[in-house]
Write an enzyme that holds these catalytic residues in place. Structure first.
Site, PDB file in Angstrom:
ATOM      1  N   GLY A   8      -9.649  10.100   5.746  1.00 45.05           N
ATOM      2  CA  GLY A   8     -10.146   8.862   6.347  1.00 45.05           C
ATOM      3  C   GLY A   8     -11.060   9.168   7.524  1.00 45.05           C
ATOM      4  O   GLY A   8     -11.084   8.440   8.515  1.00 45.05           O
ATOM      5  N   GLY A  11     -13.572   6.478   9.003  1.00 39.82           N
ATOM      6  CA  GLY A  11     -13.040   5.190   9.458  1.00 39.82           C
ATOM      7  C   GLY A  11     -13.135   5.029  10.964  1.00 39.82           C
ATOM      8  O   GLY A  11     -13.667   5.898  11.667  1.00 39.82           O
ATOM      9  N   GLN A  12     -12.608   3.892  11.452  1.00 41.48           N
ATOM     10  CA  GLN A  12     -12.741   3.577  12.886  1.00 41.48           C
ATOM     11  C   GLN A  12     -12.141   4.688  13.747  1.00 41.48           C
ATOM     12  O   GLN A  12     -12.792   5.199  14.657  1.00 41.48           O
ATOM     13  CB  GLN A  12     -12.063   2.243  13.227  1.00 41.48           C
ATOM     14  CG  GLN A  12     -12.302   1.817  14.672  1.00 41.48           C
ATOM     15  CD  GLN A  12     -11.285   0.829  15.216  1.00 41.48           C
ATOM     16  OE1 GLN A  12     -10.255   0.567  14.591  1.00 41.48           O
ATOM     17  NE2 GLN A  12     -11.564   0.279  16.378  1.00 41.48           N
ATOM     18  N   ASP A  53      -9.484  12.003  -0.924  1.00 38.82           N
ATOM     19  CA  ASP A  53      -8.765  10.859  -0.359  1.00 38.82           C
ATOM     20  C   ASP A  53      -7.291  10.958  -0.701  1.00 38.82           C
ATOM     21  O   ASP A  53      -6.873  11.782  -1.522  1.00 38.82           O
ATOM     22  CB  ASP A  53      -9.396   9.543  -0.819  1.00 38.82           C
ATOM     23  CG  ASP A  53      -9.095   9.234  -2.258  1.00 38.82           C
ATOM     24  OD1 ASP A  53      -8.039   8.658  -2.532  1.00 38.82           O
ATOM     25  OD2 ASP A  53      -9.932   9.597  -3.112  1.00 38.82           O
ATOM     26  N   TYR A 142       0.332  -5.027   4.838  1.00 37.74           N
ATOM     27  CA  TYR A 142       0.025  -3.968   5.812  1.00 37.74           C
ATOM     28  C   TYR A 142       1.321  -3.493   6.475  1.00 37.74           C
ATOM     29  O   TYR A 142       1.588  -2.291   6.566  1.00 37.74           O
ATOM     30  CB  TYR A 142      -0.938  -4.544   6.849  1.00 37.74           C
ATOM     31  CG  TYR A 142      -1.434  -3.574   7.892  1.00 37.74           C
ATOM     32  CD1 TYR A 142      -2.277  -2.530   7.559  1.00 37.74           C
ATOM     33  CD2 TYR A 142      -1.083  -3.736   9.230  1.00 37.74           C
ATOM     34  CE1 TYR A 142      -2.751  -1.659   8.520  1.00 37.74           C
ATOM     35  CE2 TYR A 142      -1.560  -2.871  10.206  1.00 37.74           C
ATOM     36  CZ  TYR A 142      -2.391  -1.834   9.848  1.00 37.74           C
ATOM     37  OH  TYR A 142      -2.869  -0.972  10.802  1.00 37.74           O
ATOM     38  N   ILE A 172      -6.959  -1.062  18.317  1.00 39.51           N
ATOM     39  CA  ILE A 172      -7.765   0.005  18.929  1.00 39.51           C
ATOM     40  C   ILE A 172      -9.181  -0.515  19.157  1.00 39.51           C
ATOM     41  O   ILE A 172      -9.821  -1.029  18.240  1.00 39.51           O
ATOM     42  CB  ILE A 172      -7.810   1.260  18.027  1.00 39.51           C
ATOM     43  CG1 ILE A 172      -6.388   1.758  17.712  1.00 39.51           C
ATOM     44  CG2 ILE A 172      -8.640   2.363  18.677  1.00 39.51           C
ATOM     45  CD1 ILE A 172      -5.585   2.219  18.901  1.00 39.51           C
TER      46      ILE A 172
END
Ligand code: SER
Length: 317
Positions: A8, A11-12, A53, A142, A172
């Protein structure tokens, strides 16, 4: 010697964590694993890159062998609002993917970092000063995947001795890569919109308090936990960590201190509101402070100054 794989990595959190790990452990010792989104030039140009992944075990094994990986940071996940829209995909990445990473870690003797979340709590959790060990009955996909990930990580440690460690991250806030479809995204968007148009329409109502953290603290938290003396860790997985708690009114007032013309109105998104209402208003992170020295550097004031400055530069405003 650490040989790290970040899953990942575009990602952010992954995009900044990969660069921070490269700074600390050497560019060639940190492999950036990505799936679909093409990595930035900085990420692609500064160290090894692999299309791998969490749902593809064979590729993961190939990469772990090729680079003699001993530590996996598994940042792959669908954030809360997207996970509600695509629950099957969220389960596949958030549970099957976590299981795959732990199995590979068991076989190849790797340490594992797992990011859980405030989403691992639910409506029956005490929402003020939420304890480390408490009721966890989330009602979102989630949250279901995050509780499963916490339990699986604990299980792999106890049953197989896998050095699995993790945190419950709050929202975040960052200025490099945008978050993709979370409930706390408003606290990032508000800064961009303030700089772009001096106004913002908030998808969560006033009075919705949530825990938050600035990215530099989030990176330190992950790396410090993975470096912590294992003898001192009583919890190992899923430490509550927070740096601040605010509602939309408070963050808007902070921005106004620097941009007096800034205005905000509300258009609540019913799904995001429903999710946020089941998450803590503020967590108790005493265990993280006591067991491995968690001590965030940024509060709302310092973060706001830095966010506004960095986004102004980024947008050329
Ligand atoms: N930022 C996440 C979300 O809103 C919470 O962990 O989905």
């Amino acid at each position: 010697m650490k040989n790290i794989l970040v899953i990942g990595a575009v990602g952010q959190i992954g995009s900044e964590l990969t660069m921070e790990l490269r700074k600390r452990y050497g560019n060639n010792n940190v492999v950036a694993g990505y799936r679909k989104t093409e990595p930035s030039e900085e990420l692609a140009g500064s160290g090894p890159l692999e299309r791998v992944d969490a749902t593809d075990v064979d590729k993961m094994v190939e990469v772990v062998k090729k680079y003699k990986i001993d530590t996996i940071y598994n940042l792959a996940a669908l954030l809360s609002a997207v996970a509600e829209a695509r629950p099957q995909a969220a389960w596949n990445v958030g549970v099957n993917g976590v299981y795959n990473v732990l199995e590979v870690a068991r076989e190849f003797n790797c340490a594992v970092f797992f990011p859980s979340s405030i989403g691992a709590f639910g409506p029956s959790t005490p929402l003020d000063n939420t304890p480390q060990d408490t009721i966890q009955r989330p009602n979102t996909m989630y949250g279901v995947t995050k509780v499963a990930g916490e339990l699986l990580s604990d299980y792999y440690y106890k049953r197989f001795g896998v050095d699995a460690r993790g945190l419950r991250y709050p929202g975040i806030i960052s200025n490099v890569t945008l978050p993709g479809g979370g409930t706390t995204d408003y606290a990032v968007e508000i800064y961009y919109e303030a700089i772009k148009s001096n106004k913002y329409t908030c998808p969560l109502p006033a009075g919705t308090f949530l825990d938050m953290m600035y990215m530099p603290d989030a990176l330190d938290a992950a790396i410090d936990l993975m470096e912590a003396d294992p003898a001192k860790l009583k919890h190992r997985n899923a430490f509550n960590v927070t740096a601040m708690s605010f509602d939309p009114e408070i963050i808007a007032a902070e921005i106004k201190k620097h941009m007096p013309g800034f205005t905000m109105d509300y258009n609540p998104d019913p799904m995001k509101k429903a999710i946020a209402d089941t998450w803590p208003n503020s967590m108790d992170d005493t265990c993280a402070r006591e067991e491995w020295g968690w001590n965030p550097k940024y509060g709302l004031g310092e973060m706001t100054i830095d966010m506004l400055e960095k986004i102004r530069i980024k947008l050329g405003k």
